[in-house]
Design a protein around this motif. Sequence first.
Motif, PDB file in Angstrom:
ATOM      1  N   ASP A 314     -38.997 -93.331   3.412  1.00 47.72           N
ATOM      2  CA  ASP A 314     -39.998 -93.579   4.437  1.00 47.72           C
ATOM      3  C   ASP A 314     -41.372 -93.210   3.896  1.00 47.72           C
ATOM      4  O   ASP A 314     -41.491 -92.405   2.964  1.00 47.72           O
ATOM      5  N   CYS A 315     -42.395 -93.820   4.499  1.00 54.55           N
ATOM      6  CA  CYS A 315     -43.783 -93.579   4.092  1.00 54.55           C
ATOM      7  C   CYS A 315     -44.560 -92.945   5.233  1.00 54.55           C
ATOM      8  O   CYS A 315     -44.436 -93.375   6.387  1.00 54.55           O
ATOM      9  N   GLY A 316     -45.347 -91.927   4.905  1.00 51.78           N
ATOM     10  CA  GLY A 316     -46.275 -91.369   5.855  1.00 51.78           C
ATOM     11  C   GLY A 316     -47.620 -92.054   5.683  1.00 51.78           C
ATOM     12  O   GLY A 316     -47.719 -93.137   5.097  1.00 51.78           O
ATOM     13  N   LEU A 317     -48.660 -91.413   6.182  1.00 50.64           N
ATOM     14  CA  LEU A 317     -49.994 -91.978   6.038  1.00 50.64           C
ATOM     15  C   LEU A 317     -50.373 -92.075   4.568  1.00 50.64           C
ATOM     16  O   LEU A 317     -50.778 -93.129   4.075  1.00 50.64           O
ATOM     17  N   PHE A 318     -50.202 -90.958   3.822  1.00 56.39           N
ATOM     18  CA  PHE A 318     -50.534 -90.925   2.396  1.00 56.39           C
ATOM     19  C   PHE A 318     -49.459 -90.189   1.595  1.00 56.39           C
ATOM     20  O   PHE A 318     -49.775 -89.548   0.593  1.00 56.39           O
ATOM     21  N   HIS A 319     -48.203 -90.219   2.028  1.00 59.77           N
ATOM     22  CA  HIS A 319     -47.129 -89.631   1.237  1.00 59.77           C
ATOM     23  C   HIS A 319     -45.849 -90.430   1.429  1.00 59.77           C
ATOM     24  O   HIS A 319     -45.741 -91.254   2.351  1.00 59.77           O
ATOM     25  N   THR A 320     -44.877 -90.218   0.548  1.00 62.48           N
ATOM     26  CA  THR A 320     -43.611 -90.946   0.557  1.00 62.48           C
ATOM     27  C   THR A 320     -42.471 -89.971   0.305  1.00 62.48           C
ATOM     28  O   THR A 320     -42.620 -89.039  -0.487  1.00 62.48           O
ATOM     29  N   SER A 321     -41.326 -90.183   0.955  1.00 65.83           N
ATOM     30  CA  SER A 321     -40.154 -89.326   0.754  1.00 65.83           C
ATOM     31  C   SER A 321     -38.892 -90.175   0.632  1.00 65.83           C
ATOM     32  O   SER A 321     -38.766 -91.212   1.297  1.00 65.83           O
ATOM     33  N   SER A 331     -40.423 -85.886  -2.609  1.00 67.69           N
ATOM     34  CA  SER A 331     -41.627 -86.344  -1.915  1.00 67.69           C
ATOM     35  C   SER A 331     -42.785 -86.406  -2.900  1.00 67.69           C
ATOM     36  O   SER A 331     -42.815 -85.661  -3.883  1.00 67.69           O
ATOM     37  N   TRP A 332     -43.721 -87.299  -2.632  1.00 68.63           N
ATOM     38  CA  TRP A 332     -44.921 -87.382  -3.458  1.00 68.63           C
ATOM     39  C   TRP A 332     -46.067 -87.920  -2.606  1.00 68.63           C
ATOM     40  O   TRP A 332     -45.862 -88.503  -1.548  1.00 68.63           O
ATOM     41  N   GLY A 333     -47.292 -87.640  -3.064  1.00 66.87           N
ATOM     42  CA  GLY A 333     -48.468 -88.078  -2.321  1.00 66.87           C
ATOM     43  C   GLY A 333     -49.382 -86.921  -1.980  1.00 66.87           C
ATOM     44  O   GLY A 333     -49.410 -85.898  -2.673  1.00 66.87           O
ATOM     45  N   MET A 334     -50.122 -87.068  -0.880  1.00 66.42           N
ATOM     46  CA  MET A 334     -51.167 -86.117  -0.527  1.00 66.42           C
ATOM     47  C   MET A 334     -50.675 -84.684  -0.428  1.00 66.42           C
ATOM     48  O   MET A 334     -49.665 -84.418   0.216  1.00 66.42           O
ATOM     49  N   GLU A 335     -51.398 -83.790  -1.045  1.00 71.46           N
ATOM     50  CA  GLU A 335     -51.182 -82.343  -1.047  1.00 71.46           C
ATOM     51  C   GLU A 335     -49.717 -81.960  -1.250  1.00 71.46           C
ATOM     52  O   GLU A 335     -48.979 -81.641  -0.320  1.00 71.46           O
ATOM     53  N   LYS A 336     -49.297 -82.033  -2.518  1.00 74.36           N
ATOM     54  CA  LYS A 336     -47.940 -81.659  -2.933  1.00 74.36           C
ATOM     55  C   LYS A 336     -46.844 -82.503  -2.273  1.00 74.36           C
ATOM     56  O   LYS A 336     -45.718 -82.041  -2.088  1.00 74.36           O
ATOM     57  N   GLY A 337     -47.196 -83.712  -1.855  1.00 74.24           N
ATOM     58  CA  GLY A 337     -46.197 -84.597  -1.268  1.00 74.24           C
ATOM     59  C   GLY A 337     -45.852 -84.281   0.167  1.00 74.24           C
ATOM     60  O   GLY A 337     -44.958 -84.901   0.739  1.00 74.24           O
ATOM     61  N   LEU A 338     -46.574 -83.339   0.790  1.00 64.90           N
ATOM     62  CA  LEU A 338     -46.284 -82.961   2.172  1.00 64.90           C
ATOM     63  C   LEU A 338     -47.093 -83.786   3.170  1.00 64.90           C
ATOM     64  O   LEU A 338     -46.856 -83.696   4.375  1.00 64.90           O
TER      65      LEU A 338
END
Length: 556
Positions: A314-321, A331-338
């Motif tokens: 799934d994708c968040g606003l600026f991260h992916t898990s 997880s990866w993306g904004m601020e340590k993937g969180l």
Amino acid sequence: MEGNTAPSGKVVSVAAGEAHTLVLTGDGFVYSWGRGMFGRLGTGSEVDELFPVKLKFETCEEKIIKFVGVAAGAYHSLALADNGSVCHMDGQLGVSGENYSMPHLMEQFLELGSPVSLIDQSESKSKGPLKICSIKAGGMMSLAIDDHGALWMWGYCPQRSNINESSLSFESSFTPIPVRDFHGHTVVKVACGSEHVVALVSAGETYKGEDLVCYSWGSNSHGQLGLGDRESRVHPEIVEMFNQDSSWDVYEVVCGAYHTALLSRKKRPNDTFESVCWTFGLGDNGQLGHGTTQSVLKPEPVKELPQVCLISVDCGLFHTSVVSSVGDVWSWGMEKGLGLCPDASFTGTDAGDASSPRLMSGYGVDGPIFRNPIQVACGAAHTVLVANDGYKLWSWGRGRSGVLGNGKTMDCFTPSAVLWPPLTEDFKQPESNTVSEENNGSKGVEETNKRLSLAMEEIKLLQSKLSIMEQYAGVLHGLVFGRPFTYQDVPISLQNSGNFDIAKEWESILESADHSKLVRLELFYRDLRASVKDKIMKRRIQEIVKECLPSSSTAK
């Protein structure tokens, strides 16, 4: 469409919005928690909920509705009933621009027929209302697939401009609009971001298992359509990496605000299972997982993931898990993937976006805690994992407004347990069916209700106290070590046995500390010692003054 028959308390699906979460249980009930603004929780108010709350769905026939699907946009929610009808919370995207804080039936679908039957005039429209079998939401857009495999869209979705048919426009539609481009094919899965849509569609008229073709359309300012350019599309176009002749079988597709992720495996015949995660679109915060912050215009594999079976993404606003079948979560993306913003109290080496997959800590004293995972869901800045065959929920990321469902409003940098199952009537032992047992046990049931109510209040009180203690420990830990407190900072001896030798642990901390940490500790304790000495001196002066005052007054 058949309803679920799984046991009460077993979560079969989860969806996360901007700051709220929905879960569906196997017996057909929906629960929500998090930010209540705009009525997205469906509780009848805009009050934030720190714990999962069961939603009440009522119809004019006063029948109990059983649900088989949930979906969450940024600020609205959808639920799919087993009879094919759709309910929504926050009517800005479904009913004439009005907001509904309680679940509301979308009557528009009752008046529509499938685009398939509308095109084929030989079919009668008297077969009853349109039945939906799948729902999806993202941004301020909603999507549905009917039982004929046709796709519908409503809300703030991409449409052909009334002025220029070849140009794209975005207008709010309160009535579901059919996507006629897929006539003669079956839409199997669909996902949407803020302004783009990606669909998995059968190559032929019906879906045969490994014949899905990937289409995308909508806004493409960051390459989120995966078509090799940044030109927006009015009509769906094939993502060539996953066309009819592709050697990859795509089985999952999800969208962030401006990026897209897919899961695929090699088509048969294939001796070994090879599961690959592909991403494309905006990469400014490392949300593509390619080791850079570059945007990508075509699908590229996330190479640093191990070759394992990936079951959910799934994708968040600026991260992916993503989560594997054995329960490992990356997880990866904004601020340590969180997904957290840079002001989330990270400092020093702990700060910064994760441009490559980062394995989330999921190991307790007795081993892995993410056993038998079901699904992972990402909100704007939080992540929820359903594990233990659906009987346990974990969350991490932004905690404001109760987004994590653990009774707290603090950001959490490591997985924390959601209060599940809730202590409500849904999870009590079933009462006896016999009249005599009901009469004889009425007092017992009443007493049980009281005990459950008291237990719930006690748990809330304990959660509140725990939250305060964690804040206190976090402040102290931050002052001493310069970074947030996490579970990994608890000494192993205390985790394993409950015994804590402070002298021994302090010696171990000093032994393992590098030069910069030792310098920081020295400065901290030097300042602390100076402050203590200053305070002692001030108090001693006050005592001397008090001792001298009586003698001075006597002398007068």
